[in-house]
Design an enzyme around this catalytic site. Structure first.
Site, short mmCIF file in Angstrom:
data_model
loop_
_atom_site.label_atom_id
_atom_site.label_comp_id
_atom_site.label_asym_id
_atom_site.label_seq_id
_atom_site.Cartn_x
_atom_site.Cartn_y
_atom_site.Cartn_z
N ASP A 159 21.62 41.08 42.00
CA ASP A 159 20.84 40.91 43.22
C ASP A 159 20.66 42.29 43.86
O ASP A 159 20.98 43.32 43.25
CB ASP A 159 21.50 39.90 44.17
CG ASP A 159 22.84 40.39 44.71
OD1 ASP A 159 23.28 41.50 44.36
OD2 ASP A 159 23.45 39.65 45.50
N CYS A 216 26.73 41.40 41.81
CA CYS A 216 26.29 41.18 43.19
C CYS A 216 27.23 41.97 44.09
O CYS A 216 27.95 42.85 43.61
CB CYS A 216 26.25 39.70 43.54
SG CYS A 216 27.85 38.86 43.52
N THR A 271 30.10 41.29 45.90
CA THR A 271 31.52 41.16 45.57
C THR A 271 31.73 40.67 44.15
O THR A 271 32.84 40.77 43.62
CB THR A 271 32.22 40.17 46.52
OG1 THR A 271 31.63 38.87 46.34
CG2 THR A 271 32.06 40.60 47.98
N HIS A 311 42.11 36.84 25.91
CA HIS A 311 42.62 35.47 26.06
C HIS A 311 41.51 34.44 26.28
O HIS A 311 41.60 33.31 25.80
CB HIS A 311 43.61 35.40 27.22
CG HIS A 311 44.90 36.11 26.94
ND1 HIS A 311 45.95 36.12 27.84
CD2 HIS A 311 45.31 36.82 25.86
CE1 HIS A 311 46.96 36.83 27.32
NE2 HIS A 311 46.58 37.26 26.13
N HIS A 336 45.70 30.99 22.29
CA HIS A 336 44.59 31.21 23.20
C HIS A 336 43.34 30.46 22.74
O HIS A 336 42.58 29.93 23.55
CB HIS A 336 44.30 32.71 23.32
CG HIS A 336 45.48 33.49 23.79
ND1 HIS A 336 46.05 33.29 25.03
CD2 HIS A 336 46.20 34.47 23.19
CE1 HIS A 336 47.07 34.11 25.19
NE2 HIS A 336 47.19 34.83 24.09
#
Length: 365
Positions: free
Chosen positions: A8, A66, A68, A99, A134
């Site tokens: 963004d 973006c 955060t 993992h 995993h």
């Protein structure tokens, strides 16, 4: 490796740097936008551009950025087949691949420095997933995803949006009035339709362009090649077309002819003419009164059979029965209306409604 990268406005500066860096790592990078830090955009739109490419196999991996990284990671992980990891340091980058076998890297452009972002990116792209315990855990995630997808398939996915802009509501009250003249009714329907599409189209993607004003050259914005079509359901839908074309003059216009059998209340079709490239367009089906929903549902079915896919229904007034009918038959279709009324009467008219929209538009009874 093919990599799709998107952001963004908040993530744009970091995206511009990282896309070149990823290319130096030996990958083929496709930048899907956004293309400016100056224009505020909605991060889910750009998440979708990346994730759809990864799911379709057009990209092997994706990168989203973006402010955060939180919004992008939430949006991306709503898409089946996407395993997006928001990484804040080298360790989480490595573990998310080792993992979790993440296929989309998410970064916070406003909280991650450039040097750290590059190192996270390098580690993420250079780490392969481990198998063993995993792999078994990842397979449980995939199984849960498949189960939830089956449940979601039974639920309506389209939105029902009542547009409550004061101008729309003011004009709607006038068209409801039985004493409003044919001329005023016709003018107001066009105005309301234009205002509704103005609201509906607020998230159309833009691209940055350069224009020369009388004083200097400056940056500006233009619609990013979005193809639109409006398809009125004859005859009342015709009353909404002109108001929309005033705002979007390049939209193509199709027509679908249906009438409601007064005895059965079921739609009877007699005409269908759509643009040849209907499958490439975002489509607004115009049906002023969403009453039983039969005509609207049949019209949408016509368009689907002709290849149309991205369909929204635009109505002045809707009844709950009509909304339920369209949602059941076409759960992916968004329904936009200026008013959601109480119910249908015994004759299939919306209450309180505004009467027969076609008769009031064209002065017939």
């Amino acid at each position: 490796m093919k990599v799709a990268i998107g952001s963004d406005h908040a993530g744009f500066p970091l995206k511009e740097n990282l896309k070149d860096y990823i290319a130096t790592l030996g990958h083929d990078v496709e930048d899907v936008g956004t293309f400016s830090a100056e224009l505020s955009v909605d991060y889910p739109d750009w998440s979708e551009k990346v994730t759809t490419r990864v799911v379709a196999g057009k990209a092997d991996k994706g990168v989203l950025i973006c402010g955060t990284g939180i919004g992008m990671s939430i949006a991306a992980n709503k898409v089946p087949g996407i395993y997006a990891a928001l990484c804040a340091n080298e360790y989480t980058a490595r573990m998310s691949r080792l993992h979790n076998n993440s296929n989309v890297l998410v970064l916070g452009g406003r909280v991650t420095g450039l040097d750290l972002a590059r190192e996270i990116t390098r580690i993420w792209f250079s780490t392969d997933a481990e198998e063993g315990r995993h792999l078994a855990r990842r397979q449980k995630i995939i199984a849960a995803e498949a189960t939830n997808a089956k449940k979601a398939a039974t639920l309506p996915r389209g939105r029902v949006v009542v547009l409550e802009h004061p101008l729309i509501q003011h004009k709607l009250s006038i068209v409801r009035d039985k004493n409003t003249s044919v001329k005023d009714f016709r003018d107001l329907v066009q105005e309301i339709a234009g205002l509704m599409v103005y609201e509906i189209s607020r998230n159309l993607p833009l691209t940055e362009i350069e224009v020369e004003t009388p004083l200097c050259t400056t940056k500006a914005f233009s619609l990013m090649g979005k193809k639109l079509a409006v398809v009125p359901v004859l005859r009342a839908g015709l009353g909404m077309v002109e108001g929309i074309l005033r705002l979007i003059p390049n939209a193509k216009v199709g027509h679908i002819g249906l009438y409601r059998n007064p005895e059965t209340l079921q739609p009877v079709d007699y005409y269908c003419k759509l643009p040849n490239d209907i499958g490439e367009r975002d489509i607004f089906v115009l049906d002023p009164m969403l009453a039983t929903g039969g005509s609207a549902s049949a019209s949408i079915a016509h368009i689907k059979r002709s290849g149309g896919r991205r369909i929204s229904l635009v109505s002045l007034i809707a009844a709950p029965e009509g909304v339920q009918k369209v949602a059941a038959d076409h759960p992916e279709v968004d329904i936009f209306t200026a008013g959601l009324d109480r119910h249908l009467n015994d004759h299939g008219y919306i209450v309180p409604g505004l009467g027969d929209a076609g008769d009031r538009l064209f002065g017939t009874k």
